[in-house]
Enzyme design. Structure first.
Site, PDB file in Angstrom:
ATOM      1  N   SER A  80      -1.296  -5.218 -11.236  1.00 56.07           N
ATOM      2  CA  SER A  80       0.165  -5.352 -11.281  1.00 56.07           C
ATOM      3  C   SER A  80       0.931  -4.183 -10.691  1.00 56.07           C
ATOM      4  O   SER A  80       2.168  -4.218 -10.670  1.00 56.07           O
ATOM      5  CB  SER A  80       0.624  -5.572 -12.729  1.00 56.07           C
ATOM      6  N   LYS A 133       3.506  -5.290  -8.256  1.00 52.13           N
ATOM      7  CA  LYS A 133       4.895  -5.668  -8.557  1.00 52.13           C
ATOM      8  C   LYS A 133       5.904  -4.617  -8.110  1.00 52.13           C
ATOM      9  O   LYS A 133       7.093  -4.915  -7.959  1.00 52.13           O
ATOM     10  CB  LYS A 133       5.033  -5.944 -10.046  1.00 52.13           C
ATOM     11  N   SER A 185       5.571  -6.454 -16.937  1.00 45.74           N
ATOM     12  CA  SER A 185       4.566  -6.978 -16.010  1.00 45.74           C
ATOM     13  C   SER A 185       4.454  -8.501 -16.091  1.00 45.74           C
ATOM     14  O   SER A 185       3.366  -9.071 -16.045  1.00 45.74           O
ATOM     15  CB  SER A 185       3.199  -6.340 -16.281  1.00 45.74           C
ATOM     16  N   LYS A 208       4.599   2.159 -13.242  1.00 44.73           N
ATOM     17  CA  LYS A 208       4.094   0.778 -13.272  1.00 44.73           C
ATOM     18  C   LYS A 208       2.640   0.802 -13.702  1.00 44.73           C
ATOM     19  O   LYS A 208       1.848   1.623 -13.218  1.00 44.73           O
ATOM     20  CB  LYS A 208       4.212   0.101 -11.901  1.00 44.73           C
TER      21      LYS A 208
END
Length: 339
Positions: A116, A119, A173, A278
């Site tokens: 992720s 993203k 997420s 992140k």
């Protein structure tokens, strides 16, 4: 020998009673029927025996050890690299944001799935496209995860603004939110993924390739060096700083107000001053984390990939922070892992 005789002999053997064992042996060698009195005694003893307790299925399943699927880093042997900080992540990079000076490096050129962390590029492409954050997007069947089968609280038919979708994608997420962002890009999902790859090339991320906007696919891959470049650019966007470091956010899902939370527990720690972050996880990638943070008077970019423990990426981040704070003289020349 009659069937009744065989059953009686078997029951006597299981009970291991000396007298009945002798009777069963005699019956077996002479092939004569057992007397009714003996049969009654055997039946009586059988009734006294309690049936074995049944082991619950869950208990049986719990003792069966299933081998964990190895990460790409494990398959490549990257965990064999020793490093001075004893990190559990097989790939790590710590860089001064202002000078690009590398402070710590461990397998930073290895190309691995990034889960992720994807993203972050998804959000950057959406922001740079100038799409309205107030436009309402609706989750559809196309946003359901068919890659890993993950679930989501954003059921089909959920309608949120583009800004809320981006918030949930970066903070919690949310995979369906990230996919919806890509679907609603001008030209659709295929054009969006192409834009992600074009942006990566423009940033000099030559080891990076995307196939979808969520990170669920292990074919979304990059290196620590490339991701540090992405973090540096993303940190320049105030909206991405704000949304990625948000600790919680409440949205209306139908008639309910639902609370979403950050996947990064370090945001709640007073020891950290995080400007952008992140997290990411799929089995092939292990636990991943990218951050921009202030420490020891410096703005530092940190990339941790392929950490195999549930909390080890957090532990690694703490090891790096403590090292930076306690060893300012050790920051030049950079620390490197040794194979």
């Amino acid at each position: 020998m009659t069937l009744r005789t065989v059953l009686a002999a078997f029951a006597v053997t299981c009970l291991a009673l000396p007298v009945q064992e002798a009777a069963a042996a005699t019956a077996a060698t002479t092939s004569k029927p057992v007397k009714k009195s003996a049969q009654k005694q055997v039946a009586k003893e059988v009734r006294k025996v309690k049936p074995a307790s049944r082991i619950p299925r869950k208990a049986v399943a719990s003792v069966v050890e299933v081998a964990a699927k190895p990460t790409f880093g494990q398959l490549y042997g990257l965990h064999a690299a020793a490093d001075p900080l004893d990190l559990k992540s097989s790939v790590a990079l710590v860089m001064d944001q202002d000078t690009n000076e590398v402070l710590f490096s461990k397998n930073s050129q290895a190309v691995l799935p990034i889960a992720s962390i994807t993203k972050l590029m998804t959000a950057l492409v959406v922001v740079e496209a100038g799409q309205s954050l107030d436009e309402k997007l609706t989750i559809s069947d196309e946003d359901i995860d068919t890659e890993k089968g993950t679930r989501s609280r954003l059921v089909v038919g959920t309608t949120l603004t583009r800004g809320e979708m981006m918030h949930l994608a970066l903070m919690s997420s949310e995979n369906r939110a990230a996919n919806a962002l890509g679907r609603h890009y001008p030209g659709g999902l295929e054009v969006f993924v192409a834009a992600m790859n074009q942006k990566a090339q423009a940033l000099g991320m030559r080891d990076t390739h995307y196939v979808e906007p969520t990170g669920l696919s292990s074919r979304n891959q990059s290196s620590a060096n490339d991701l540090a470049a992405l973090v540096k650019v993303a940190h320049e966007v105030p909206l991405l700083r704000e949304l990625s470091t948000s600790r919680e956010h409440q949205v209306a899902l139908g008639r309910r107000q639902v609370q979403f939370h950050s996947t990064n527990g370090l945001l709640s720690s007073k020891s950290w001053d995080i400007g952008l972050q992140k997290t990411g996880f799929i089995n092939e990638a292990g636990r991943c984390l990218v951050m921009q943070a202030r420490m020891a008077g410096r703005k530092v970019i940190m990339v941790l990939l392929d950490s195999t423990g549930k909390y080890s990426r957090i532990g690694d981040a703490e090891r790096v922070r403590k090292w930076v704070l306690s060893n300012p003289a050790a920051l030049t020349p950079p620390l490197k892992a040794v194979l």
